[in-house]
Design a protein around this motif. Structure first.
Motif, PDB file in Angstrom:
ATOM      1  N   SER A  83       0.832  -1.205   0.000  1.00 30.52           N
ATOM      2  CA  SER A  83       0.000   0.000   0.000  1.00 30.52           C
ATOM      3  C   SER A  83       0.868   1.257   0.000  1.00 30.52           C
ATOM      4  O   SER A  83       0.487   2.280  -0.569  1.00 30.52           O
ATOM      5  CB  SER A  83      -0.950  -0.009   1.204  1.00 30.52           C
ATOM      6  OG  SER A  83      -0.224  -0.215   2.410  1.00 30.52           O
ATOM      7  N   LEU A  84       2.049   1.188   0.611  1.00 33.09           N
ATOM      8  CA  LEU A  84       2.970   2.339   0.605  1.00 33.09           C
ATOM      9  C   LEU A  84       3.455   2.631  -0.812  1.00 33.09           C
ATOM     10  O   LEU A  84       3.522   3.794  -1.236  1.00 33.09           O
ATOM     11  CB  LEU A  84       4.168   2.063   1.522  1.00 33.09           C
ATOM     12  CG  LEU A  84       3.857   2.021   3.015  1.00 33.09           C
ATOM     13  CD1 LEU A  84       5.028   1.424   3.785  1.00 33.09           C
ATOM     14  CD2 LEU A  84       3.526   3.410   3.523  1.00 33.09           C
TER      15      LEU A  84
ATOM     16  N   ARG B  83      -9.431  -1.470   2.085  1.00 34.40           N
ATOM     17  CA  ARG B  83     -10.418  -2.090   2.975  1.00 34.40           C
ATOM     18  C   ARG B  83     -11.819  -2.058   2.351  1.00 34.40           C
ATOM     19  O   ARG B  83     -12.550  -3.047   2.405  1.00 34.40           O
ATOM     20  CB  ARG B  83     -10.407  -1.396   4.325  1.00 34.40           C
ATOM     21  CG  ARG B  83      -9.153  -1.696   5.123  1.00 34.40           C
ATOM     22  CD  ARG B  83      -9.195  -1.050   6.498  1.00 34.40           C
ATOM     23  NE  ARG B  83      -7.984  -1.328   7.226  1.00 34.40           N
ATOM     24  CZ  ARG B  83      -7.022  -0.438   7.489  1.00 34.40           C
ATOM     25  NH1 ARG B  83      -7.172   0.823   7.101  1.00 34.40           N
ATOM     26  NH2 ARG B  83      -5.950  -0.788   8.159  1.00 34.40           N
ATOM     27  N   LYS B  84     -12.145  -0.931   1.746  1.00 36.37           N
ATOM     28  CA  LYS B  84     -13.450  -0.800   1.094  1.00 36.37           C
ATOM     29  C   LYS B  84     -13.569  -1.782  -0.073  1.00 36.37           C
ATOM     30  O   LYS B  84     -14.592  -2.448  -0.234  1.00 36.37           O
ATOM     31  CB  LYS B  84     -13.626   0.641   0.602  1.00 36.37           C
ATOM     32  CG  LYS B  84     -14.965   0.925  -0.015  1.00 36.37           C
ATOM     33  CD  LYS B  84     -15.066   2.397  -0.403  1.00 36.37           C
ATOM     34  CE  LYS B  84     -16.376   2.699  -1.099  1.00 36.37           C
ATOM     35  NZ  LYS B  84     -16.440   4.113  -1.503  1.00 36.37           N
ATOM     36  N   MET B  85     -12.512  -1.898  -0.872  1.00 41.14           N
ATOM     37  CA  MET B  85     -12.508  -2.819  -1.994  1.00 41.14           C
ATOM     38  C   MET B  85     -12.681  -4.255  -1.503  1.00 41.14           C
ATOM     39  O   MET B  85     -13.460  -5.027  -2.083  1.00 41.14           O
ATOM     40  CB  MET B  85     -11.182  -2.693  -2.771  1.00 41.14           C
ATOM     41  CG  MET B  85     -11.030  -3.678  -3.918  1.00 41.14           C
ATOM     42  SD  MET B  85      -9.406  -3.590  -4.738  1.00 41.14           S
ATOM     43  CE  MET B  85      -8.332  -4.296  -3.487  1.00 41.14           C
ATOM     44  N   MET B  86     -11.988  -4.623  -0.441  1.00 37.14           N
ATOM     45  CA  MET B  86     -12.076  -5.992   0.071  1.00 37.14           C
ATOM     46  C   MET B  86     -13.481  -6.299   0.586  1.00 37.14           C
ATOM     47  O   MET B  86     -13.975  -7.411   0.422  1.00 37.14           O
ATOM     48  CB  MET B  86     -11.030  -6.227   1.162  1.00 37.14           C
ATOM     49  CG  MET B  86      -9.591  -6.133   0.657  1.00 37.14           C
ATOM     50  SD  MET B  86      -9.206  -7.222  -0.730  1.00 37.14           S
ATOM     51  CE  MET B  86      -9.280  -8.809   0.075  1.00 37.14           C
TER      52      MET B  86
ATOM     53  N   TYR C 265      -3.692 -11.080  -0.442  1.00 33.88           N
ATOM     54  CA  TYR C 265      -3.928  -9.988   0.496  1.00 33.88           C
ATOM     55  C   TYR C 265      -3.201 -10.313   1.790  1.00 33.88           C
ATOM     56  O   TYR C 265      -3.420 -11.367   2.371  1.00 33.88           O
ATOM     57  CB  TYR C 265      -5.423  -9.846   0.761  1.00 33.88           C
ATOM     58  CG  TYR C 265      -5.781  -8.866   1.867  1.00 33.88           C
ATOM     59  CD1 TYR C 265      -6.037  -7.539   1.567  1.00 33.88           C
ATOM     60  CD2 TYR C 265      -5.862  -9.268   3.184  1.00 33.88           C
ATOM     61  CE1 TYR C 265      -6.361  -6.643   2.556  1.00 33.88           C
ATOM     62  CE2 TYR C 265      -6.183  -8.377   4.189  1.00 33.88           C
ATOM     63  CZ  TYR C 265      -6.437  -7.061   3.870  1.00 33.88           C
ATOM     64  OH  TYR C 265      -6.751  -6.169   4.858  1.00 33.88           O
ATOM     65  N   GLN C 266      -2.327  -9.421   2.233  1.00 37.40           N
ATOM     66  CA  GLN C 266      -1.614  -9.652   3.481  1.00 37.40           C
ATOM     67  C   GLN C 266      -1.473  -8.327   4.220  1.00 37.40           C
ATOM     68  O   GLN C 266      -0.870  -7.394   3.713  1.00 37.40           O
ATOM     69  CB  GLN C 266      -0.231 -10.242   3.203  1.00 37.40           C
ATOM     70  CG  GLN C 266       0.569 -10.504   4.455  1.00 37.40           C
ATOM     71  CD  GLN C 266       1.972 -10.981   4.148  1.00 37.40           C
ATOM     72  OE1 GLN C 266       2.503 -10.739   3.074  1.00 37.40           O
ATOM     73  NE2 GLN C 266       2.579 -11.635   5.099  1.00 37.40           N
TER      74      GLN C 266
ATOM     75  N   GLU D 251       0.835  -1.578   6.815  1.00 37.47           N
ATOM     76  CA  GLU D 251       0.728  -1.601   5.358  1.00 37.47           C
ATOM     77  C   GLU D 251       0.006  -2.875   4.954  1.00 37.47           C
ATOM     78  O   GLU D 251      -0.101  -3.814   5.730  1.00 37.47           O
ATOM     79  CB  GLU D 251       2.088  -1.518   4.677  1.00 37.47           C
ATOM     80  CG  GLU D 251       2.939  -2.755   4.813  1.00 37.47           C
ATOM     81  CD  GLU D 251       4.263  -2.647   4.075  1.00 37.47           C
ATOM     82  OE1 GLU D 251       4.268  -2.787   2.824  1.00 37.47           O
ATOM     83  OE2 GLU D 251       5.284  -2.439   4.745  1.00 37.47           O
ATOM     84  N   ILE D 252      -0.477  -2.868   3.733  1.00 35.48           N
ATOM     85  CA  ILE D 252      -1.143  -4.039   3.184  1.00 35.48           C
ATOM     86  C   ILE D 252      -0.452  -4.390   1.882  1.00 35.48           C
ATOM     87  O   ILE D 252      -0.163  -3.519   1.065  1.00 35.48           O
ATOM     88  CB  ILE D 252      -2.643  -3.759   2.937  1.00 35.48           C
ATOM     89  CG1 ILE D 252      -3.349  -3.458   4.253  1.00 35.48           C
ATOM     90  CG2 ILE D 252      -3.303  -4.941   2.229  1.00 35.48           C
ATOM     91  CD1 ILE D 252      -4.786  -2.995   4.098  1.00 35.48           C
ATOM     92  N   ARG D 253      -0.150  -5.662   1.703  1.00 33.73           N
ATOM     93  CA  ARG D 253       0.441  -6.140   0.452  1.00 33.73           C
ATOM     94  C   ARG D 253      -0.654  -6.806  -0.361  1.00 33.73           C
ATOM     95  O   ARG D 253      -1.411  -7.622   0.161  1.00 33.73           O
ATOM     96  CB  ARG D 253       1.584  -7.101   0.716  1.00 33.73           C
ATOM     97  CG  ARG D 253       2.740  -6.425   1.476  1.00 33.73           C
ATOM     98  CD  ARG D 253       4.048  -7.133   1.273  1.00 33.73           C
ATOM     99  NE  ARG D 253       4.537  -6.995  -0.085  1.00 33.73           N
ATOM    100  CZ  ARG D 253       5.248  -5.945  -0.548  1.00 33.73           C
ATOM    101  NH1 ARG D 253       5.524  -4.944   0.234  1.00 33.73           N
ATOM    102  NH2 ARG D 253       5.662  -5.927  -1.801  1.00 33.73           N
TER     103      ARG D 253
END
Length: 80
Positions: free
Chosen positions: A14-15, A33-36, A49-50, A61-63
């Motif tokens: 996400s960064l 988060r909204k997309m998920m 998704y991690q 962060e989210i990968r």
């Protein structure tokens, strides 16, 4: 760009997405988060998704795998 491969799945953080789209990281995290929530597919490959946490247990962060990265980024404006 630092694309990592985890379990043979290329991921982007996400960064990195925030940097290349010129958006605030907090906004990218919100959009992920909204997309998920919108996808909410029990058959989805969640290895794409991690969420990574800091030492306080907060998501830092989210990968995302390639498919989820493309899904997210194509929703952003292409203004230059």
């Amino acid at each position: 760009m630092n694309i990592l491969t985890q379990n043979n799945i290329k991921t982007m953080s996400s960064l990195e997405i925030a940097a290349i789209t010129n958006k605030q990281h907090a906004h990218v995290m919100r959009d992920i988060r909204k997309m998920m929530q919108q996808i909410a597919n029990p058959n989805m490959d969640y290895e794409q998704y991690q969420a990574l946490s800091d030492n306080m247990g907060r998501t830092s962060e989210i990968r995302l795998g390639k498919d989820l990265t493309i899904t997210l980024v194509t929703g952003y404006s292409a203004k230059i």
